[in-house]
Design a protein around this motif. Structure first.
Motif, PDB file in Angstrom:
ATOM      1  N   LYS A  25      14.858 -78.273  19.593  1.00 42.61           N
ATOM      2  CA  LYS A  25      16.035 -78.129  20.448  1.00 42.61           C
ATOM      3  C   LYS A  25      15.905 -78.975  21.712  1.00 42.61           C
ATOM      4  N   ARG A  26      16.911 -79.790  21.985  1.00 40.25           N
ATOM      5  CA  ARG A  26      17.011 -80.627  23.172  1.00 40.25           C
ATOM      6  C   ARG A  26      15.779 -81.505  23.373  1.00 40.25           C
ATOM      7  N   SER A  27      15.335 -82.120  22.281  1.00 37.07           N
ATOM      8  CA  SER A  27      14.175 -82.991  22.416  1.00 37.07           C
ATOM      9  C   SER A  27      14.325 -84.180  21.487  1.00 37.07           C
ATOM     10  N   ALA A  28      13.366 -85.102  21.603  1.00 36.32           N
ATOM     11  CA  ALA A  28      13.362 -86.265  20.722  1.00 36.32           C
ATOM     12  C   ALA A  28      12.881 -85.904  19.330  1.00 36.32           C
ATOM     13  N   LEU A  29      12.517 -84.625  19.123  1.00 37.56           N
ATOM     14  CA  LEU A  29      11.992 -84.184  17.832  1.00 37.56           C
ATOM     15  C   LEU A  29      13.092 -83.588  16.951  1.00 37.56           C
ATOM     16  N   SER A  30      14.316 -84.100  17.068  1.00 35.41           N
ATOM     17  CA  SER A  30      15.453 -83.466  16.414  1.00 35.41           C
ATOM     18  C   SER A  30      15.259 -83.330  14.902  1.00 35.41           C
ATOM     19  N   MET A  31      14.526 -84.250  14.284  1.00 33.57           N
ATOM     20  CA  MET A  31      14.301 -84.189  12.844  1.00 33.57           C
ATOM     21  C   MET A  31      12.860 -83.823  12.514  1.00 33.57           C
ATOM     22  N   ALA A  32      12.087 -83.448  13.502  1.00 33.23           N
ATOM     23  CA  ALA A  32      10.671 -83.157  13.290  1.00 33.23           C
ATOM     24  C   ALA A  32      10.432 -81.652  13.361  1.00 33.23           C
ATOM     25  N   PRO A  33       9.368 -81.179  12.710  1.00 29.02           N
ATOM     26  CA  PRO A  33       9.046 -79.750  12.785  1.00 29.02           C
ATOM     27  C   PRO A  33       8.557 -79.383  14.175  1.00 29.02           C
ATOM     28  N   PRO A  34       8.529 -78.084  14.503  1.00 29.02           N
ATOM     29  CA  PRO A  34       8.026 -77.648  15.808  1.00 29.02           C
ATOM     30  C   PRO A  34       6.587 -78.099  16.037  1.00 29.02           C
ATOM     31  N   VAL A  35       6.253 -78.329  17.282  1.00 33.36           N
ATOM     32  CA  VAL A  35       4.916 -78.775  17.659  1.00 33.36           C
ATOM     33  C   VAL A  35       4.244 -77.679  18.460  1.00 33.36           C
ATOM     34  N   SER A  36       3.037 -77.325  18.078  1.00 34.75           N
ATOM     35  CA  SER A  36       2.272 -76.309  18.786  1.00 34.75           C
ATOM     36  C   SER A  36       1.234 -76.978  19.674  1.00 34.75           C
TER      37      SER A  36
ATOM     38  N   LEU B 170      -1.722 -82.192  26.262  1.00 31.51           N
ATOM     39  CA  LEU B 170      -0.934 -81.875  27.447  1.00 31.51           C
ATOM     40  C   LEU B 170      -1.771 -81.835  28.734  1.00 31.51           C
ATOM     41  N   ALA B 171      -2.694 -82.772  28.880  1.00 36.05           N
ATOM     42  CA  ALA B 171      -3.458 -82.861  30.121  1.00 36.05           C
ATOM     43  C   ALA B 171      -2.653 -83.676  31.123  1.00 36.05           C
ATOM     44  N   GLY B 172      -2.183 -83.031  32.167  1.00 38.05           N
ATOM     45  CA  GLY B 172      -1.384 -83.727  33.155  1.00 38.05           C
ATOM     46  C   GLY B 172      -0.930 -82.771  34.238  1.00 38.05           C
ATOM     47  N   ILE B 173      -0.001 -83.230  35.055  1.00 37.71           N
ATOM     48  CA  ILE B 173       0.520 -82.429  36.160  1.00 37.71           C
ATOM     49  C   ILE B 173       1.990 -82.119  35.913  1.00 37.71           C
ATOM     50  N   CYS B 174       2.305 -80.849  35.913  1.00 39.36           N
ATOM     51  CA  CYS B 174       3.679 -80.391  35.742  1.00 39.36           C
ATOM     52  C   CYS B 174       4.176 -79.876  37.091  1.00 39.36           C
ATOM     53  N   HIS B 175       5.162 -80.548  37.660  1.00 39.91           N
ATOM     54  CA  HIS B 175       5.677 -80.222  38.989  1.00 39.91           C
ATOM     55  C   HIS B 175       6.993 -79.475  38.869  1.00 39.91           C
ATOM     56  N   VAL B 176       7.089 -78.341  39.541  1.00 40.00           N
ATOM     57  CA  VAL B 176       8.326 -77.565  39.583  1.00 40.00           C
ATOM     58  C   VAL B 176       8.749 -77.449  41.044  1.00 40.00           C
ATOM     59  N   ASP B 177       9.813 -78.155  41.404  1.00 35.66           N
ATOM     60  CA  ASP B 177      10.299 -78.169  42.782  1.00 35.66           C
ATOM     61  C   ASP B 177      11.291 -77.027  43.009  1.00 35.66           C
ATOM     62  N   GLU B 178      11.642 -76.813  44.268  1.00 39.54           N
ATOM     63  CA  GLU B 178      12.587 -75.767  44.676  1.00 39.54           C
ATOM     64  C   GLU B 178      12.132 -74.372  44.213  1.00 39.54           C
ATOM     65  N   TRP B 179      10.832 -74.180  44.175  1.00 44.73           N
ATOM     66  CA  TRP B 179      10.298 -72.901  43.726  1.00 44.73           C
ATOM     67  C   TRP B 179      10.691 -71.768  44.669  1.00 44.73           C
ATOM     68  N   ASP B 180      10.892 -72.094  45.934  1.00 48.89           N
ATOM     69  CA  ASP B 180      11.277 -71.060  46.896  1.00 48.89           C
ATOM     70  C   ASP B 180      12.664 -70.496  46.613  1.00 48.89           C
ATOM     71  N   LYS B 181      13.460 -71.208  45.797  1.00 45.06           N
ATOM     72  CA  LYS B 181      14.789 -70.692  45.451  1.00 45.06           C
ATOM     73  C   LYS B 181      14.696 -69.459  44.557  1.00 45.06           C
ATOM     74  N   LEU B 182      13.513 -69.194  44.004  1.00 48.82           N
ATOM     75  CA  LEU B 182      13.320 -68.010  43.172  1.00 48.82           C
ATOM     76  C   LEU B 182      12.882 -66.807  43.995  1.00 48.82           C
TER      77      LEU B 182
ATOM     78  N   LEU C 198       6.666 -83.159  29.824  1.00 45.75           N
ATOM     79  CA  LEU C 198       5.313 -83.693  29.966  1.00 45.75           C
ATOM     80  C   LEU C 198       4.817 -84.245  28.640  1.00 45.75           C
ATOM     81  N   TRP C 199       5.160 -83.577  27.547  1.00 43.07           N
ATOM     82  CA  TRP C 199       4.746 -84.034  26.220  1.00 43.07           C
ATOM     83  C   TRP C 199       5.325 -85.412  25.919  1.00 43.07           C
ATOM     84  N   GLU C 200       6.576 -85.631  26.282  1.00 38.51           N
ATOM     85  CA  GLU C 200       7.202 -86.922  26.036  1.00 38.51           C
ATOM     86  C   GLU C 200       6.610 -88.002  26.939  1.00 38.51           C
ATOM     87  N   VAL C 201       6.342 -87.667  28.204  1.00 36.90           N
ATOM     88  CA  VAL C 201       5.750 -88.634  29.124  1.00 36.90           C
ATOM     89  C   VAL C 201       4.331 -88.991  28.698  1.00 36.90           C
ATOM     90  N   ALA C 202       3.614 -88.001  28.142  1.00 34.67           N
ATOM     91  CA  ALA C 202       2.224 -88.216  27.734  1.00 34.67           C
ATOM     92  C   ALA C 202       2.103 -88.956  26.411  1.00 34.67           C
TER      93      ALA C 202
END
Length: 288
Positions: free
Chosen positions: A124-135, A78-90, A68-72
């Motif tokens: 880790k696993r983001s476009a921020l490979s050379m950037a510090p962590p983002v809070s 982080l104002a947006g909609i985060c969709h998690v599908d297949e939730w019933d599999k849990l 969501l951070w990358e899309v935004a």
């Protein structure tokens, strides 16, 4: 979500958490896409089965926020909609199996995000490979969970039959009786009570009609054309062909799955064609 995005006071507003219940192809993801488009909010979607508590196998639950951070556009609000599908599999059962423990851990990890907290996104696993962590904060986000939840309706009917229909025992006679019965059914079905209690809305999705399937097909075709642009290819369907595609999806009872499959076949044909642009008519669609 709008108040958060516009920087206005939102004291007392809890994070929105909804659950869409419906068979595959009923347009759960499409409805959320349309909602984001209408409200001009960023949207990201992922599958619950991709996540794990530790992240050693699969993704960390925080990775949903990274998407969501990358899309935004790197917006820390982080104002947006985060969709998690297949939730019933849990879905869990009352045992001590490793699957039960892992599923419960993923649910509780997402529950922490739903309730609103500060999250640190590492490189880790983001476009921020050379950037510090983002809070960033998850306060004000809208969370949408979806799945087929096979057997949930039957569980509701079983609970309804088991309760008295006379006097104060009637579900409709108790304040919030219908909501309480739905919550009890979801817990009895296999979802944790803590997550069920956080739901603001549970919506049972009906099968899409012809008009909705036409819109879904048009949206899928647009998405395929975006990918084909890199290879200098594109394709369109005539109005009659688009209507025939939607009609076939409706008659086959495969709903949006059929529309997506046929659009994907058209995309493959267009990619392999020597022509930069292809137009599919009714005959072509029926052949596919």
């Amino acid at each position: 979500v709008r108040l958060i995005r516009e920087g206005k006071d939102c004291n007392g507003l809890a994070n929105t958490c909804i659950c869409l219940v419906g068979d595959s192809g009923t347009g759960k993801s499409f409805v959320l896409h349309e909602l984001c488009r209408a409200s001009s909010l960023p949207f990201t979607s992922s599958a619950a089965t991709d996540y794990s508590v530790t992240g050693f196998v699969g993704l960390n639950c925080e990775d949903a926020l990274r998407g969501l951070w990358e899309v935004a556009g790197n917006d820390r609000m982080l104002a947006g909609i985060c969709h998690v599908d297949e939730w019933d599999k849990l879905r869990t059962i009352n045992d001590c199996s490793s699957y039960h423990i892992s599923s419960t851990g993923v649910v509780h990890s997402f529950l922490r995000l739903v309730e609103g907290c500060e999250v640190v996104l590492n490189a880790k696993r983001s476009a921020l490979s050379m950037a510090p962590p983002v809070s960033m904060s998850t306060v004000g986000m809208c969370w949408a969970f979806s799945g087929t939840f096979t057997g949930l309706r039957e569980e509701m009917e079983k609970l309804d039959r088991g309760r008295s229909r006379i006097g104060f025992g009637t579900a409709s006679a108790r304040p919030g009786g219908g909501r309480a019965m739905l919550q009890d059914a979801m817990v009895s079905w296999g979802m944790p009570r803590e997550w069920v209690n956080r739901l603001s809305l549970v919506e049972f999705m009906p099968r899409p009609d012809l008009d909705m399937l036409t819109r879904i097909a048009a949206e899928v075709i647009t998405a395929h054309n975006r990918l084909l642009e890199e290879d200098g290819r594109s394709f369109t369907l005539t109005g009659e062909a688009l209507g025939a595609l939607a009609a076939y999806a409706l008659e086959s009872r495969a709903d949006s799955r059929a529309a997506k499959m046929i659009a994907g076949k058209c995309s493959e044909i267009a990619l392999c064609s020597p022509k930069p642009h292809m137009v599919f008519d009714v005959v072509d669609i029926r052949g596919i």
